[in-house]
Scaffold this motif. Structure first.
Motif, PDB file in Angstrom:
ATOM      1  N   THR A 332       0.843  -1.200   0.000  1.00 40.71           N
ATOM      2  CA  THR A 332       0.000   0.000   0.000  1.00 40.71           C
ATOM      3  C   THR A 332       0.877   1.247   0.000  1.00 40.71           C
ATOM      4  OG1 THR A 332      -0.143  -0.158   2.410  1.00 40.71           O
ATOM      5  CG2 THR A 332      -1.980  -1.038   1.157  1.00 40.71           C
ATOM      6  N   ALA A 333       0.383   2.289  -0.635  1.00 40.49           N
ATOM      7  CA  ALA A 333       1.092   3.570  -0.676  1.00 40.49           C
ATOM      8  C   ALA A 333       0.059   4.684  -0.587  1.00 40.49           C
ATOM      9  CB  ALA A 333       1.900   3.688  -1.964  1.00 40.49           C
ATOM     10  N   GLY A 334       0.546   5.851  -0.247  1.00 38.32           N
ATOM     11  CA  GLY A 334      -0.317   7.022  -0.289  1.00 38.32           C
ATOM     12  C   GLY A 334      -1.419   7.045   0.742  1.00 38.32           C
ATOM     13  N   SER A 335      -1.268   6.352   1.852  1.00 40.90           N
ATOM     14  CA  SER A 335      -2.303   6.482   2.880  1.00 40.90           C
ATOM     15  C   SER A 335      -2.244   7.880   3.491  1.00 40.90           C
ATOM     16  CB  SER A 335      -2.173   5.405   3.957  1.00 40.90           C
ATOM     17  OG  SER A 335      -0.986   5.553   4.676  1.00 40.90           O
ATOM     18  N   HIS A 336      -1.081   8.501   3.404  1.00 42.96           N
ATOM     19  CA  HIS A 336      -0.958   9.917   3.761  1.00 42.96           C
ATOM     20  C   HIS A 336      -0.784  10.717   2.471  1.00 42.96           C
ATOM     21  CE1 HIS A 336       0.442   8.487   7.949  1.00 42.96           C
ATOM     22  NE2 HIS A 336      -0.824   8.836   7.975  1.00 42.96           N
ATOM     23  N   GLY A 337      -1.718  11.640   2.239  1.00 44.24           N
ATOM     24  CA  GLY A 337      -1.779  12.317   0.950  1.00 44.24           C
ATOM     25  C   GLY A 337      -0.487  12.986   0.520  1.00 44.24           C
ATOM     26  N   ARG A 338       0.205  13.606   1.454  1.00 42.13           N
ATOM     27  CA  ARG A 338       1.376  14.418   1.095  1.00 42.13           C
ATOM     28  C   ARG A 338       2.612  13.590   0.768  1.00 42.13           C
ATOM     29  NH1 ARG A 338       1.957  16.746   7.246  1.00 42.13           N
ATOM     30  NH2 ARG A 338       2.616  14.820   8.245  1.00 42.13           N
ATOM     31  N   GLU A 339       2.572  12.288   1.016  1.00 41.60           N
ATOM     32  CA  GLU A 339       3.761  11.458   0.824  1.00 41.60           C
ATOM     33  C   GLU A 339       3.811  10.949  -0.615  1.00 41.60           C
ATOM     34  OE1 GLU A 339       3.458   8.672   4.087  1.00 41.60           O
ATOM     35  OE2 GLU A 339       3.450  10.294   5.549  1.00 41.60           O
ATOM     36  N   TRP A 340       4.007  11.883  -1.517  1.00 36.71           N
ATOM     37  CA  TRP A 340       3.905  11.573  -2.938  1.00 36.71           C
ATOM     38  C   TRP A 340       4.871  10.482  -3.395  1.00 36.71           C
ATOM     39  CZ3 TRP A 340       3.455  16.880  -5.932  1.00 36.71           C
ATOM     40  CH2 TRP A 340       2.249  17.497  -5.565  1.00 36.71           C
ATOM     41  N   VAL A 341       6.054  10.481  -2.801  1.00 37.52           N
ATOM     42  CA  VAL A 341       7.055   9.524  -3.308  1.00 37.52           C
ATOM     43  C   VAL A 341       6.636   8.075  -3.040  1.00 37.52           C
ATOM     44  CG1 VAL A 341       8.543   9.353  -1.259  1.00 37.52           C
ATOM     45  CG2 VAL A 341       9.537   9.140  -3.541  1.00 37.52           C
ATOM     46  N   THR A 342       5.745   7.873  -2.075  1.00 39.40           N
ATOM     47  CA  THR A 342       5.292   6.497  -1.834  1.00 39.40           C
ATOM     48  C   THR A 342       4.453   6.013  -3.012  1.00 39.40           C
ATOM     49  OG1 THR A 342       3.242   7.121  -0.653  1.00 39.40           O
ATOM     50  CG2 THR A 342       5.261   6.926   0.641  1.00 39.40           C
ATOM     51  N   THR A 343       3.599   6.900  -3.507  1.00 42.54           N
ATOM     52  CA  THR A 343       2.786   6.543  -4.668  1.00 42.54           C
ATOM     53  C   THR A 343       3.674   6.304  -5.888  1.00 42.54           C
ATOM     54  OG1 THR A 343       0.855   7.717  -3.849  1.00 42.54           O
ATOM     55  CG2 THR A 343       1.009   7.436  -6.227  1.00 42.54           C
ATOM     56  N   SER A 344       4.612   7.220  -6.103  1.00 43.08           N
ATOM     57  CA  SER A 344       5.519   7.060  -7.248  1.00 43.08           C
ATOM     58  C   SER A 344       6.323   5.774  -7.144  1.00 43.08           C
ATOM     59  CB  SER A 344       6.477   8.249  -7.321  1.00 43.08           C
ATOM     60  OG  SER A 344       5.750   9.441  -7.411  1.00 43.08           O
ATOM     61  N   THR A 345       6.745   5.458  -5.941  1.00 38.77           N
ATOM     62  CA  THR A 345       7.539   4.240  -5.752  1.00 38.77           C
ATOM     63  C   THR A 345       6.699   2.996  -6.013  1.00 38.77           C
ATOM     64  OG1 THR A 345       8.987   5.331  -4.170  1.00 38.77           O
ATOM     65  CG2 THR A 345       8.878   2.927  -4.061  1.00 38.77           C
ATOM     66  N   SER A 346       5.456   3.017  -5.571  1.00 38.65           N
ATOM     67  CA  SER A 346       4.613   1.835  -5.811  1.00 38.65           C
ATOM     68  C   SER A 346       4.417   1.620  -7.309  1.00 38.65           C
ATOM     69  CB  SER A 346       3.266   1.992  -5.103  1.00 38.65           C
ATOM     70  OG  SER A 346       2.459   2.943  -5.755  1.00 38.65           O
ATOM     71  N   ILE A 369      -0.964  -4.130  -5.527  1.00 40.08           N
ATOM     72  CA  ILE A 369      -0.420  -2.796  -5.235  1.00 40.08           C
ATOM     73  C   ILE A 369      -1.568  -1.793  -5.193  1.00 40.08           C
ATOM     74  CG2 ILE A 369       1.086  -0.941  -6.056  1.00 40.08           C
ATOM     75  CD1 ILE A 369       2.853  -3.011  -7.369  1.00 40.08           C
ATOM     76  N   ILE A 370      -1.625  -1.039  -4.106  1.00 42.03           N
ATOM     77  CA  ILE A 370      -2.603   0.053  -3.994  1.00 42.03           C
ATOM     78  C   ILE A 370      -1.804   1.355  -3.985  1.00 42.03           C
ATOM     79  CG2 ILE A 370      -4.529   0.994  -2.674  1.00 42.03           C
ATOM     80  CD1 ILE A 370      -4.832  -1.718  -1.310  1.00 42.03           C
ATOM     81  N   PRO A 371      -1.686   2.024  -5.121  1.00 39.36           N
ATOM     82  CA  PRO A 371      -0.791   3.193  -5.194  1.00 39.36           C
ATOM     83  C   PRO A 371      -1.287   4.398  -4.397  1.00 39.36           C
ATOM     84  CG  PRO A 371      -1.255   2.294  -7.382  1.00 39.36           C
ATOM     85  CD  PRO A 371      -2.232   1.661  -6.445  1.00 39.36           C
ATOM     86  N   THR A 372      -2.605   4.579  -4.325  1.00 40.00           N
ATOM     87  CA  THR A 372      -3.135   5.691  -3.520  1.00 40.00           C
ATOM     88  C   THR A 372      -4.276   5.159  -2.666  1.00 40.00           C
ATOM     89  OG1 THR A 372      -4.458   6.280  -5.453  1.00 40.00           O
ATOM     90  CG2 THR A 372      -2.548   7.652  -5.000  1.00 40.00           C
TER      91      THR A 372
END
Ligand code: ZN
Length: 584
Positions: A332-346, A369-372
């Motif tokens: 999972t990524a992006g559970s916190h909106g501002r953490e953009w690099v987690t979404t990009s990494t996923s 994978i859940i990007p956001t």
């Protein structure tokens, strides 16, 4: 004082004097520190002080040790180290008694042992720095043997492991005078005071042949029948040396029109060079699914408060060739909106898993994978508030002193395990709700993880920032099972340390591994504790990505790809580790 045990059959072995190694080790410590130099938090400073104290204690211990205690003789190493057993026979060592007989088909194999108490430090800082120096600056194809588990204990001839005093690694390099000279130089940079023994185990062609054979066998089958260049696109992308060669080759790989030839990799997609608005991410996922329907499927996880779809992708079929359910890794990524690099990494991980070299992993696992996980919050950071953390549900009609209603639930605090209810009407950035699972996003994820038919065997929750790889407990006051005897800690720690070390091979970025509560700070109601305890997913982790605070949430786009590359190494390591441990 280190007890050196050298067996160098060559006349040129004088350069391997004890004094030289002692000088070298002192220098390497400095080197390793430079590699990770960055502003230290108070917590990090305390940790560094602790490490220094441990070092002093260790040195004192070492001074009492006799060389006999740490003498290795010719014992072999580890369960699959047959080459070492073979290599350490006196006849093989004496078979090449002159450096002039060395050829490109001959290989040196050394074994170096350090105390177990130092293994973490070596794994995360010293060895990666050493390897990087050798390969990048000296073009010395040093191969530090990496095994599924951290460094190995020495096994004496009776087959029983010795006490867990020390851990040893072996490394190989082609025999040549130039390589010898480089190694002498490089060794002078190692932290000698930590090394218990250093030994040349073998120097011969038979060893080279067997090592090559082992490497070939570890390559994915479809790659072994292709050209040499294509082989490099496969499993061996792990290898820093080959990565360097590939980079050089890729420069000349473009056609006259500037278009890359068929060697272009999926992870080279320009999409991974920048951050993207939610609509573009959705489009990217749909495109990938349409291009590779046999590998990817879109999964609808549910709707958010603002009626957006929580979208996921599953890579690899849910069932294997014979209809058996596969084990699944959930990221999972992006559970916190501002953490953009987690979404990009996923999304980078998605591309990496699509590479042909990942096919064997997808034969064993499916990967969801859940990007956001928090699309409402992510969208809000693109339109209104770059640093918004929570989701966007209306939490309270109660207005604050500025007349604002309260919006936003911290998804990552709202899971039932070790949940801490928020005060009604409070509206802080970590507002968890008054009861667990009050957000649609946490409900969707919790029900997926709880559902045993999904066969989830590992869970990784991406966050930023901090460069940490954490295992439960995230909460410092877990409801059960906490304490020094946490049952799975040994396994989880072993995986985390190994993965952190593996990640560092990409760009020499150190990720600290440890139990969440102790290594970062208290997180009540986290999805990781929930996954581990209630959903019974043993292999549950939180991966805090770059950086350590210089840019924080606004990590520059040029760091997206390197972050993706090191994360992919860690995830790949995790998959292989779980595969071996669970005998999949
Ligand atoms: Zn976060």
């Amino acid at each position: 004082m280190a007890a050196w045990s050298h067996r160098r059959p060559r006349a040129s072995s004088s350069s391997y004097s004890t004094q030289r190694k002692a000088a070298l080790l002192a220098g390497l410590f400095c080197l390793a520190r430079i590699c990770v130099a960055s502003p230290l938090t108070e917590h990090q400073q305390q940790q560094q002080q602790q490490q220094q104290q441990q070092q002093v204690a260790f040195d004192a211990h070492l001074n009492q040790a006799t060389s006999a205690e740490y003498s290795d003789g010719v014992a072999c190493i580890g369960h699959d180290f047959s080459t070492c057993r073979f290599a350490s026979s006196p006849s093989s060592s004496s078979s090449s008694s002159s450096s002039s007989s060395a050829s490109s088909s001959s290989l040196n194999l050394h074994r170096m042992c350090i105390p177990s108490s130092q293994s973490s430090q070596w794994a995360t800082s010293v060895l990666p720095a050493f390897e990087a120096l050798a390969i990048r600056e000296r073009d010395l194809p040093l191969d530090i043997w990496k095994y599924p588990y951290r460094m190995h204990l020495v096994y004496p001839d009776n087959g029983e492991p010795e006490e867990e005093d020390k851990e040893c690694i072996v490394f190989t390099y082609p025999s040549s005078d130039l390589a010898e000279a480089h190694l002498d130089d490089l060794v002078s940079n190692l932290p000698v005071s930590s090394v218990l023994s250093w030994q040349l185990l073998a120097d011969n062609e038979e060893l080279a042949r067997r090592v090559e054979e082992q490497k070939r066998q570890s390559l994915p089958k479809e790659d072994t029948s292709t050209s040499e260049e294509e082989q490099e696109e496969g499993e061996e992308e792990d290898d820093v040396a080959i990565a360097g060669r590939k980079a050089r080759k890729s420069k000349g790989r473009k056609t006259k029109g500037g278009r890359k030839d068929k060697q272009t990799k999926i992870v080279d997609d320009h999409f991974h060079n920048g951050y993207h608005a939610l609509e573009n991410i959705t489009a990217f996922l749909s495109y990938q699914a349409s291009q590779r329907p046999q590998v990817i499927e879109l999964v609808d996880m549910g709707l958010t408060y603002e009626n957006r779809t929580i979208q996921a992708v599953r890579l690899g079929k849910k069932h294997g060739r014979h209809g058996q359910p596969k084990k699944e890794i959930v990221i999972t990524a992006g559970s916190h909106g501002r953490e953009w690099v987690t979404t990009s990494t996923s999304l980078y991980l998605l591309s990496a898993l699509l590479e042909p070299s990942s096919a064997p992993l997808l034969e064993t696992f499916s990967v969801l994978i859940i990007p956001t996980l928090n699309p409402d919050g992510y969208a809000y950071t693109w339109t209104t508030d770059r640093f918004f953390r929570k989701n966007r549900q209306l939490v309270s009609e109660h207005r604050d002193w500025l007349g604002r209603k309260c919006y936003g639930m911290d998804i990552a605090r709202s899971f039932p395990t070790n949940f801490k209810p928020a005060l009604p009407g409070s509206c802080g950035p970590t507002y968890a709700g008054t009861t667990p699972l009050q957000s649609a996003e946490s409900q969707a994820l919790a029900s997926y993880l709880r559902n045993e038919t999904n066969e989830v065997i590992a869970y990784v929750d991406l966050h930023s920032y901090g460069q940490l790889l954490l295992y439960p407990w995230m909460s410092c006051r877990p409801s059960s099972g906490d304490g020094p005897d946490m049952p799975d800690e040994e396994d989880l720690s072993e995986l985390a340390l190994g993965a952190a070390r593996e990640g560092r091979y990409a760009h020499n970025k150190a990720y600290r591994a440890g139990r969440g509560c102790q290594t970062m700070y208290n997180q009540d109601g986290s999805s990781v504790d929930f996954a581990h305890e209630e959903a019974r997913i043993k292999w549950s982790f939180e991966l805090e990505l770059r950086d350590e605070g210089s840019y924080g949430f606004t990590l520059p786009p040029e760091m997206i790809r390197p972050t993706g590359e090191e994360s992919w190494r860690m995830i790949k390591y995790l998959m292989r580790f779980v595969q071996e441990k669970e005998k999949l």
